[in-house]
Design a protein around this motif. Structure first.
Motif, PDB file in Angstrom:
ATOM      1  N   LEU A  54      20.568   8.478   4.654  1.00 50.39           N
ATOM      2  CA  LEU A  54      21.511   8.518   3.531  1.00 50.39           C
ATOM      3  C   LEU A  54      21.443   9.866   2.797  1.00 50.39           C
ATOM      4  N   GLY A  55      21.154  10.921   3.546  1.00 45.51           N
ATOM      5  CA  GLY A  55      21.099  12.250   2.951  1.00 45.51           C
ATOM      6  C   GLY A  55      19.854  12.506   2.115  1.00 45.51           C
ATOM      7  N   LEU A  56      18.861  11.636   2.217  1.00 48.78           N
ATOM      8  CA  LEU A  56      17.638  11.750   1.414  1.00 48.78           C
ATOM      9  C   LEU A  56      16.400  11.646   2.297  1.00 48.78           C
ATOM     10  N   GLU A  57      15.297  12.173   1.794  1.00 53.40           N
ATOM     11  CA  GLU A  57      13.995  11.957   2.422  1.00 53.40           C
ATOM     12  C   GLU A  57      13.419  10.715   1.743  1.00 53.40           C
ATOM     13  N   LEU A  58      13.348   9.619   2.491  1.00 56.18           N
ATOM     14  CA  LEU A  58      12.936   8.342   1.902  1.00 56.18           C
ATOM     15  C   LEU A  58      11.594   7.870   2.447  1.00 56.18           C
ATOM     16  N   PRO A  59      10.708   7.399   1.553  1.00 56.69           N
ATOM     17  CA  PRO A  59       9.441   6.822   2.007  1.00 56.69           C
ATOM     18  C   PRO A  59       9.659   5.354   2.394  1.00 56.69           C
ATOM     19  N   LEU A  60       9.758   5.121   3.696  1.00 60.97           N
ATOM     20  CA  LEU A  60       9.953   3.753   4.179  1.00 60.97           C
ATOM     21  C   LEU A  60       8.606   3.087   4.393  1.00 60.97           C
ATOM     22  N   MET A  61       8.541   1.814   4.043  1.00 67.56           N
ATOM     23  CA  MET A  61       7.366   1.016   4.381  1.00 67.56           C
ATOM     24  C   MET A  61       7.141   1.203   5.882  1.00 67.56           C
ATOM     25  N   LEU A  62       5.878   1.330   6.302  1.00 67.99           N
ATOM     26  CA  LEU A  62       5.606   1.518   7.728  1.00 67.99           C
ATOM     27  C   LEU A  62       6.261   0.411   8.540  1.00 67.99           C
ATOM     28  N   LYS A  63       6.774   0.790   9.691  1.00 68.14           N
ATOM     29  CA  LYS A  63       7.477  -0.160  10.560  1.00 68.14           C
ATOM     30  C   LYS A  63       6.627  -1.402  10.845  1.00 68.14           C
ATOM     31  N   GLU A  64       5.338  -1.201  11.139  1.00 68.87           N
ATOM     32  CA  GLU A  64       4.489  -2.358  11.459  1.00 68.87           C
ATOM     33  C   GLU A  64       4.348  -3.293  10.253  1.00 68.87           C
TER      34      GLU A  64
ATOM     35  N   ASP B  39       0.864  -1.181   0.000  1.00 74.25           N
ATOM     36  CA  ASP B  39       0.000   0.000   0.000  1.00 74.25           C
ATOM     37  C   ASP B  39       0.902   1.233   0.000  1.00 74.25           C
ATOM     38  N   PHE B  40       0.949   1.912  -1.132  1.00 72.42           N
ATOM     39  CA  PHE B  40       1.855   3.058  -1.287  1.00 72.42           C
ATOM     40  C   PHE B  40       1.431   4.284  -0.479  1.00 72.42           C
ATOM     41  N   SER B  41       0.261   4.213   0.153  1.00 71.77           N
ATOM     42  CA  SER B  41      -0.163   5.320   1.018  1.00 71.77           C
ATOM     43  C   SER B  41       0.312   5.096   2.457  1.00 71.77           C
ATOM     44  N   ARG B  42       0.847   3.903   2.723  1.00 67.96           N
ATOM     45  CA  ARG B  42       1.321   3.572   4.078  1.00 67.96           C
ATOM     46  C   ARG B  42       2.846   3.640   4.116  1.00 67.96           C
ATOM     47  N   TYR B  43       3.353   4.787   4.551  1.00 73.10           N
ATOM     48  CA  TYR B  43       4.802   4.954   4.643  1.00 73.10           C
ATOM     49  C   TYR B  43       5.140   6.004   5.681  1.00 73.10           C
ATOM     50  N   GLU B  44       6.388   6.006   6.069  1.00 79.31           N
ATOM     51  CA  GLU B  44       6.914   7.043   6.941  1.00 79.31           C
ATOM     52  C   GLU B  44       8.105   7.656   6.223  1.00 79.31           C
ATOM     53  N   THR B  45       8.126   8.977   6.132  1.00 81.01           N
ATOM     54  CA  THR B  45       9.256   9.647   5.500  1.00 81.01           C
ATOM     55  C   THR B  45      10.365   9.791   6.536  1.00 81.01           C
ATOM     56  N   VAL B  46      11.526   9.241   6.207  1.00 79.91           N
ATOM     57  CA  VAL B  46      12.665   9.255   7.124  1.00 79.91           C
ATOM     58  C   VAL B  46      13.857   9.871   6.402  1.00 79.91           C
ATOM     59  N   HIS B  47      14.565  10.736   7.107  1.00 81.28           N
ATOM     60  CA  HIS B  47      15.782  11.320   6.543  1.00 81.28           C
ATOM     61  C   HIS B  47      16.912  10.322   6.786  1.00 81.28           C
TER      62      HIS B  47
END
Length: 152
Positions: A120-130, A110-118
């Motif tokens: 490697l010098g980037l703002e990355l959309p990580l799959m939600l931890k859960e 689900d591409f709407s379920r992510y957390e943006t984390v800074h």
């Protein structure tokens, strides 16, 4: 090494407005795992997969194909950028092997379920931890168990 590969794939995707989700070890690192990264794993929606393959063509190290290996049943392409493997999975119809029940199950991305984390010098959309903990728990390979412990 991983930073330049991450910058390359992220810019390739963002220039084309392709949604993506970072998963695997890189996402686990973003949530606190300390283990060494072997590659960069991410998913894109099925309708964008072929354009990613075409855009990254000069760096393809494993051609786009459907594969069933290491607990995964999906279509993916592997790029090698400055010595780092970048694996882009087609989210459509992806499955993982449930180690406990010895069966293949759908991996719904689900591409709407992510957390943006800074990271490697980037703002990355990580799959939600859960979601990451869930699929790594289902796979239960040694590397997944290590990541789940570190994230908890």
């Amino acid at each position: 090494m991983h930073q330049s590969a991450a910058e390359w794939i992220v810019s390739l995707l963002r220039e084309r407005n392709i949604p993506f989700l970072i998963c695997g070890g890189l996402a686990a690192r973003g949530y606190g795992s300390q283990r060494d990264l072997h590659d960069i794993d991410l998913f894109v929606p099925g309708e964008h997969f072929l354009s990613v393959v075409q855009a990254g063509q000069p760096f393809v190290s494993k051609a786009a194909a459907h594969r069933q290996e290491e607990g995964w049943d999906l279509t993916y392409v592997q790029f090698k950028y400055e010595g780092v493997k970048v694996e882009v999975g087609n989210a459509e119809a992806a499955q993982i092997f449930d180690a406990q029940n010895r069966t293949w199950i759908a991996l719904s991305i689900d591409f709407s379920r992510y957390e943006t984390v800074h990271f490697l010098g980037l703002e990355l959309p990580l799959m939600l931890k859960e979601d990451l903990v869930w699929y790594k728990s289902v796979l239960s390979r040694p590397v997944d168990i290590e990541d789940v412990r570190a994230m908890r």
